[in-house]
Design a protein around this motif. Sequence first.
Motif, PDB file in Angstrom:
ATOM      1  N   LEU A  28      15.869   3.471  -0.061  1.00 14.50           N
ATOM      2  CA  LEU A  28      16.792   2.559  -0.724  1.00 14.50           C
ATOM      3  C   LEU A  28      16.131   1.732  -1.817  1.00 14.50           C
ATOM      4  O   LEU A  28      16.799   1.285  -2.739  1.00 14.50           O
ATOM      5  CB  LEU A  28      17.438   1.612   0.294  1.00 14.50           C
ATOM      6  N   GLY A  29      14.822   1.500  -1.701  1.00 12.83           N
ATOM      7  CA  GLY A  29      14.138   0.709  -2.714  1.00 12.83           C
ATOM      8  C   GLY A  29      12.931   0.000  -2.140  1.00 12.83           C
ATOM      9  O   GLY A  29      12.603   0.140  -0.965  1.00 12.83           O
ATOM     10  N   SER A  30      12.275  -0.770  -2.997  1.00 10.61           N
ATOM     11  CA  SER A  30      11.075  -1.514  -2.621  1.00 10.61           C
ATOM     12  C   SER A  30      11.216  -2.964  -3.043  1.00 10.61           C
ATOM     13  O   SER A  30      11.868  -3.270  -4.039  1.00 10.61           O
ATOM     14  CB  SER A  30       9.832  -0.934  -3.299  1.00 10.61           C
ATOM     15  N   ILE A  31      10.560  -3.830  -2.288  1.00 14.49           N
ATOM     16  CA  ILE A  31      10.493  -5.245  -2.618  1.00 14.49           C
ATOM     17  C   ILE A  31       9.015  -5.595  -2.721  1.00 14.49           C
ATOM     18  O   ILE A  31       8.253  -5.374  -1.769  1.00 14.49           O
ATOM     19  CB  ILE A  31      11.162  -6.098  -1.529  1.00 14.49           C
ATOM     20  N   PRO A  32       8.561  -6.128  -3.854  1.00 13.15           N
ATOM     21  CA  PRO A  32       7.144  -6.463  -3.987  1.00 13.15           C
ATOM     22  C   PRO A  32       6.777  -7.699  -3.165  1.00 13.15           C
ATOM     23  O   PRO A  32       7.584  -8.603  -2.995  1.00 13.15           O
ATOM     24  CB  PRO A  32       6.978  -6.728  -5.486  1.00 13.15           C
ATOM     25  N   THR A  33       5.553  -7.705  -2.653  1.00 12.36           N
ATOM     26  CA  THR A  33       5.029  -8.880  -1.965  1.00 12.36           C
ATOM     27  C   THR A  33       4.238  -9.710  -2.959  1.00 12.36           C
ATOM     28  O   THR A  33       3.910  -9.236  -4.058  1.00 12.36           O
ATOM     29  CB  THR A  33       4.111  -8.488  -0.789  1.00 12.36           C
ATOM     30  N   GLY A  34       3.913 -10.926  -2.578  1.00 13.79           N
ATOM     31  CA  GLY A  34       3.125 -11.798  -3.449  1.00 13.79           C
ATOM     32  C   GLY A  34       1.713 -11.310  -3.665  1.00 13.79           C
ATOM     33  O   GLY A  34       1.056 -11.708  -4.627  1.00 13.79           O
ATOM     34  N   ALA A  35       1.216 -10.431  -2.799  1.00 12.64           N
ATOM     35  CA  ALA A  35      -0.157  -9.932  -2.898  1.00 12.64           C
ATOM     36  C   ALA A  35      -0.234  -8.577  -3.591  1.00 12.64           C
ATOM     37  O   ALA A  35      -1.286  -7.954  -3.622  1.00 12.64           O
ATOM     38  CB  ALA A  35      -0.774  -9.847  -1.506  1.00 12.64           C
ATOM     39  N   ALA A  75       8.157 -11.852   1.384  1.00  7.95           N
ATOM     40  CA  ALA A  75       7.782 -13.217   1.009  1.00  7.95           C
ATOM     41  C   ALA A  75       6.623 -13.742   1.854  1.00  7.95           C
ATOM     42  O   ALA A  75       5.830 -14.554   1.387  1.00  7.95           O
ATOM     43  CB  ALA A  75       8.995 -14.141   1.157  1.00  7.95           C
ATOM     44  N   ALA A  76       6.494 -13.256   3.089  1.00  5.78           N
ATOM     45  CA  ALA A  76       5.480 -13.784   4.000  1.00  5.78           C
ATOM     46  C   ALA A  76       4.176 -12.987   4.011  1.00  5.78           C
ATOM     47  O   ALA A  76       3.135 -13.529   4.373  1.00  5.78           O
ATOM     48  CB  ALA A  76       6.043 -13.827   5.417  1.00  5.78           C
ATOM     49  N   CYS A  77       4.204 -11.712   3.631  1.00  8.23           N
ATOM     50  CA  CYS A  77       3.010 -10.867   3.721  1.00  8.23           C
ATOM     51  C   CYS A  77       2.029 -11.222   2.612  1.00  8.23           C
ATOM     52  O   CYS A  77       2.365 -11.183   1.429  1.00  8.23           O
ATOM     53  CB  CYS A  77       3.380  -9.385   3.642  1.00  8.23           C
ATOM     54  N   LEU A  78       0.809 -11.530   3.006  1.00  8.98           N
ATOM     55  CA  LEU A  78      -0.221 -11.926   2.042  1.00  8.98           C
ATOM     56  C   LEU A  78      -1.322 -10.884   1.889  1.00  8.98           C
ATOM     57  O   LEU A  78      -2.325 -11.140   1.238  1.00  8.98           O
ATOM     58  CB  LEU A  78      -0.842 -13.268   2.475  1.00  8.98           C
ATOM     59  N   ARG A  79      -1.142  -9.719   2.466  1.00  9.88           N
ATOM     60  CA  ARG A  79      -2.172  -8.681   2.365  1.00  9.88           C
ATOM     61  C   ARG A  79      -1.957  -7.839   1.111  1.00  9.88           C
ATOM     62  O   ARG A  79      -0.848  -7.428   0.806  1.00  9.88           O
ATOM     63  CB  ARG A  79      -2.136  -7.782   3.579  1.00  9.88           C
ATOM     64  N   PRO A  80      -3.045  -7.545   0.415  1.00  8.91           N
ATOM     65  CA  PRO A  80      -2.932  -6.656  -0.753  1.00  8.91           C
ATOM     66  C   PRO A  80      -2.672  -5.226  -0.282  1.00  8.91           C
ATOM     67  O   PRO A  80      -2.829  -4.915   0.905  1.00  8.91           O
ATOM     68  CB  PRO A  80      -4.302  -6.786  -1.429  1.00  8.91           C
ATOM     69  N   PRO A  81      -2.292  -4.355  -1.215  1.00  2.49           N
ATOM     70  CA  PRO A  81      -2.035  -2.957  -0.823  1.00  2.49           C
ATOM     71  C   PRO A  81      -3.261  -2.342  -0.161  1.00  2.49           C
ATOM     72  O   PRO A  81      -4.399  -2.594  -0.582  1.00  2.49           O
ATOM     73  CB  PRO A  81      -1.734  -2.258  -2.138  1.00  2.49           C
ATOM     74  N   ARG A  82      -3.020  -1.553   0.887  1.00  2.00           N
ATOM     75  CA  ARG A  82      -4.127  -0.875   1.567  1.00  2.00           C
ATOM     76  C   ARG A  82      -4.565   0.320   0.744  1.00  2.00           C
ATOM     77  O   ARG A  82      -3.754   0.959   0.077  1.00  2.00           O
ATOM     78  CB  ARG A  82      -3.680  -0.417   2.952  1.00  2.00           C
ATOM     79  N   ARG A  83      -5.841   0.612   0.807  1.00  3.70           N
ATOM     80  CA  ARG A  83      -6.369   1.776   0.095  1.00  3.70           C
ATOM     81  C   ARG A  83      -5.946   3.034   0.817  1.00  3.70           C
ATOM     82  O   ARG A  83      -5.878   3.070   2.034  1.00  3.70           O
ATOM     83  CB  ARG A  83      -7.894   1.726   0.037  1.00  3.70           C
ATOM     84  N   LEU A  84      -5.646   4.061   0.060  1.00  2.00           N
ATOM     85  CA  LEU A  84      -5.309   5.356   0.643  1.00  2.00           C
ATOM     86  C   LEU A  84      -6.567   6.052   1.107  1.00  2.00           C
ATOM     87  O   LEU A  84      -7.638   5.898   0.511  1.00  2.00           O
ATOM     88  CB  LEU A  84      -4.587   6.241  -0.390  1.00  2.00           C
TER      89      LEU A  84
END
Length: 86
Positions: A28-35, A75-84
Amino acid sequence: MTVTSIAAFAAAAAAEAVYVSPTAPTFLGSIPTGAGADVHIYQDSDGSLSSTCTGCGEYAWTLLVTPEFAQEHAAACLRPPRRLAA
């Protein structure tokens, strides 16, 4: 009069049953996090929603998951994207 045992009836019903695999969830889509990660939202064939976070890895599924649930997580997740994995 014809008498059919319950076991014979159950065996006949099982032979007629056909397994149908569920369809893949619809993205359906994606929502960006602050990180800088994303919360991806999917809808299953039964109408329920699920979400996955590319930051913390949280997977959520329930009949009660709503787009607002995914927004709150984003809005609450502060982790940056995980490396593949390489």
